[in-house]
Design a protein around this motif. Structure first.
Motif, PDB file in Angstrom:
ATOM      1  N   TYR A 136      43.350  26.062  41.322  1.00  0.00           N
ATOM      2  CA  TYR A 136      43.853  26.025  42.699  1.00  0.00           C
ATOM      3  C   TYR A 136      44.604  27.316  43.023  1.00  0.00           C
ATOM      4  O   TYR A 136      44.441  27.890  44.113  1.00  0.00           O
ATOM      5  N   LEU A 137      45.425  27.775  42.099  1.00  0.00           N
ATOM      6  CA  LEU A 137      46.164  29.018  42.322  1.00  0.00           C
ATOM      7  C   LEU A 137      45.220  30.181  42.595  1.00  0.00           C
ATOM      8  O   LEU A 137      45.441  30.980  43.525  1.00  0.00           O
ATOM      9  N   ARG A 138      44.160  30.291  41.791  1.00  0.00           N
ATOM     10  CA  ARG A 138      43.181  31.360  41.993  1.00  0.00           C
ATOM     11  C   ARG A 138      42.444  31.196  43.310  1.00  0.00           C
ATOM     12  O   ARG A 138      42.297  32.140  44.098  1.00  0.00           O
ATOM     13  N   GLN A 139      41.978  29.993  43.585  1.00  0.00           N
ATOM     14  CA  GLN A 139      41.162  29.738  44.769  1.00  0.00           C
ATOM     15  C   GLN A 139      41.928  30.016  46.059  1.00  0.00           C
ATOM     16  O   GLN A 139      41.352  30.457  47.056  1.00  0.00           O
ATOM     17  N   HIS A 140      43.228  29.780  46.045  1.00  0.00           N
ATOM     18  CA  HIS A 140      44.031  29.923  47.263  1.00  0.00           C
ATOM     19  C   HIS A 140      44.845  31.216  47.290  1.00  0.00           C
ATOM     20  O   HIS A 140      45.795  31.351  48.074  1.00  0.00           O
ATOM     21  N   GLY A 141      44.475  32.167  46.460  1.00  0.00           N
ATOM     22  CA  GLY A 141      45.101  33.480  46.499  1.00  0.00           C
ATOM     23  C   GLY A 141      46.569  33.490  46.142  1.00  0.00           C
ATOM     24  O   GLY A 141      47.323  34.353  46.619  1.00  0.00           O
ATOM     25  N   LEU A 142      46.999  32.572  45.270  1.00  0.00           N
ATOM     26  CA  LEU A 142      48.404  32.482  44.898  1.00  0.00           C
ATOM     27  C   LEU A 142      48.733  33.271  43.632  1.00  0.00           C
ATOM     28  O   LEU A 142      49.853  33.214  43.132  1.00  0.00           O
ATOM     29  N   ILE A 143      47.745  34.007  43.125  1.00  0.00           N
ATOM     30  CA  ILE A 143      47.976  34.926  42.014  1.00  0.00           C
ATOM     31  C   ILE A 143      47.712  36.331  42.533  1.00  0.00           C
ATOM     32  O   ILE A 143      46.579  36.658  42.917  1.00  0.00           O
ATOM     33  N   ALA A 144      48.734  37.152  42.573  1.00  0.00           N
ATOM     34  CA  ALA A 144      48.618  38.503  43.135  1.00  0.00           C
ATOM     35  C   ALA A 144      48.025  39.454  42.098  1.00  0.00           C
ATOM     36  O   ALA A 144      48.613  39.651  41.025  1.00  0.00           O
ATOM     37  N   PRO A 145      46.870  40.057  42.361  1.00  0.00           N
ATOM     38  CA  PRO A 145      46.239  40.951  41.381  1.00  0.00           C
ATOM     39  C   PRO A 145      47.098  42.156  40.998  1.00  0.00           C
ATOM     40  O   PRO A 145      46.887  42.741  39.941  1.00  0.00           O
ATOM     41  N   ALA A 146      48.058  42.528  41.854  1.00  0.00           N
ATOM     42  CA  ALA A 146      48.895  43.694  41.565  1.00  0.00           C
ATOM     43  C   ALA A 146      50.068  43.374  40.650  1.00  0.00           C
ATOM     44  O   ALA A 146      50.903  44.244  40.380  1.00  0.00           O
ATOM     45  N   ALA A 147      50.159  42.140  40.154  1.00  0.00           N
ATOM     46  CA  ALA A 147      51.277  41.757  39.294  1.00  0.00           C
ATOM     47  C   ALA A 147      51.350  42.645  38.053  1.00  0.00           C
ATOM     48  O   ALA A 147      50.329  43.111  37.526  1.00  0.00           O
ATOM     49  N   VAL A 148      52.571  42.879  37.576  1.00  0.00           N
ATOM     50  CA  VAL A 148      52.746  43.770  36.429  1.00  0.00           C
ATOM     51  C   VAL A 148      52.361  43.091  35.117  1.00  0.00           C
ATOM     52  O   VAL A 148      51.957  43.765  34.155  1.00  0.00           O
ATOM     53  N   ALA A 149      52.471  41.773  35.035  1.00  0.00           N
ATOM     54  CA  ALA A 149      52.113  41.060  33.804  1.00  0.00           C
ATOM     55  C   ALA A 149      52.260  39.561  34.017  1.00  0.00           C
ATOM     56  O   ALA A 149      52.842  39.097  35.009  1.00  0.00           O
ATOM     57  N   MET A 150      51.747  38.819  33.063  1.00  0.00           N
ATOM     58  CA  MET A 150      51.903  37.364  33.007  1.00  0.00           C
ATOM     59  C   MET A 150      52.185  36.984  31.571  1.00  0.00           C
ATOM     60  O   MET A 150      51.620  37.560  30.622  1.00  0.00           O
TER      61      MET A 150
END
Length: 404
Positions: free
Chosen positions: A163-177
């Motif tokens: 759901y997070l991926r599908q709804h754009g709730l993970i920002a690709p520019a994040a520094v790390a996870m």
């Protein structure tokens, strides 16, 4: 004289040892067994309340159910307001217990024992207190921690992380996870992929006194499953180039018949029988190719005996890896060494990780937690309290490193 940030973090965490233990004990009491995925909303509320108490805020996001999940949801919070984003990721579902008493956590000899303490409600507690320490001690710099707590990691994370991926709730520019999986102080920078199948063999039911009129699906199932043994051995012998814990086999793992069933009664020819295949493929393997290999073996075996078979794909999750020399990985290793006094090894996890949802967006993603994989899912699952606090310190320092 400037006090070192690691000293500040430890000084913030140590007086809260009982708080952390009490929160973990309360979380263990929420019977979030998955499958089927029950009690999820109640546990999410408890997490949200705890986050509010720590000044982290948080919201509960309802998500569509997959299979028999009851009221699935995600707990999401943003700590800080700067431009850079660091993700803390966890899951609050647990595997089914061997005994209902496992939902009553016990403190003994510096450990907390109970279902989910290692995998990974203990990890969640470490992350929440690590985030709170980073906030209170001014370590967030020009950034923010975004906390994602999902409800279905044990069955593939499609409802939660999907759901997070599908709804754009993970920002690709994040520094790390980083996810608080039970890596026992090792940094997991890679994880296997998964292919899971349910194979149903169709026959014809008949009374035992007229068994000649039936088609025994169980007998067909045994013959269809038999050729898979060679495939299992072949994949086990194909070793990964990634470093792994010395107790872990380096070949891809395939389990045939983890679950099986069929028939209606002892005195009836079974009209339908079924079994599962579950795999954990090394990153070097092509999952599409291995799925085709598995289905071909099954279909050829069925054709050779004139059996009717249905193959259902129940899980298809890619592997994931981040170069251990990536600056984000080296920063995490540096934080670990500051806390525990030794450089941690980088290894591949023997299973699958939610890191894949982030790595697919080119976000450097790692698993690091206090729990131990060898006790996770077992009857005596536990987490060491001191190591839980140490992990919290690592998370706080990592925020300071990545967001400055």
């Amino acid at each position: 004289m400037t006090i070192d940030s690691s000293t500040q973090v430890h000084a913030w965490l140590e007086p809260r040892a009982d708080e952390m233990a009490d929160l973990l004990t309360a979380l263990v009491a929420h019977e979030t067994e998955n499958p089927p995925g029950r009690g999820l909303r109640d546990c999410a509320r408890a997490l949200s309340d705890a986050m509010t108490g720590l000044g982290l805020g948080g919201e509960i996001i309802g998500v569509p159910a997959v299979d028999a999940q009851e009221d699935p949801c995600i707990v999401r919070a943003t700590v800080g307001s700067g431009a850079k984003t660091l993700y803390f990721h966890g899951h609050f579902d647990v595997v089914p217990v061997q005994d209902r008493e496992q939902f009553t956590a016990r403190r003994a000899d510096g450990k907390i024992i109970g279902r989910g303490t290692a995998d990974m409600k203990g990890g969640i507690v470490s992350m929440l207190y690590g985030a709170a320490a980073a906030k209170d001690l001014g370590l967030l710099g020009d950034g923010k921690i975004v906390i994602h707590l999902v409800c279905d990691e044990e069955t593939g994370s499609v409802a939660g992380s999907g759901y997070l991926r599908q709804h754009g709730l993970i920002a690709p520019a994040a520094v790390a996870m980083v996810t608080a999986e039970p890596s026992a102080g090792t940094i997991w920078h890679a994880a296997r992929g998964a292919v899971s199948l349910r194979v149903t063999v169709h026959g014809r039911a008949a009374h035992v006194g007229q068994a000649n009129l039936g088609i025994n699906s169980f007998q067909h199932m045994v013959r269809i499953a038999a050729p898979l043994e060679k495939y299992v051995r072949t994949m086990m012998d194909k070793h990964t180039a990634f470093a792994m814990d010395g107790n872990d086999a380096r070949g891809s793992m395939v389990v045939v018949g983890g679950l099986s069933g069929g028939g209606s009664n002892f005195n009836v020819v079974p009209g339908t029988s079924w079994f599962t295949i579950d795999s954990r493929f090394n990153p070097e393997e092509d999952l599409e190719v291995e799925l085709k290999n598995l289905t071909t073996i099954i279909e050829n075996a069925a054709d050779s005996i004139g059996a009717e078979v249905t193959v259902e794909l129940t899980q298809f999750q890619p592997s994931a890896s981040t170069d251990q020399h990536h600056p984000a990985g080296q920063a995490l290793a540096h934080c670990v060494s500051r806390v525990v006094g030794a450089q941690p090894p980088f290894e591949m996890c023997a299973g699958i990780l939610d890191t894949r949802w982030y790595a697919q967006l080119d976000i450097p993603a790692f698993g690091y937690g206090a729990g131990r994989l060898d006790v996770s899912h077992g009857p005596n699952e536990y987490v060491d309290e001191q190591k839980m606090r140490a992990a919290a310190a690592v998370y706080a320092l990592y925020a300071g490193e990545m967001l400055r």
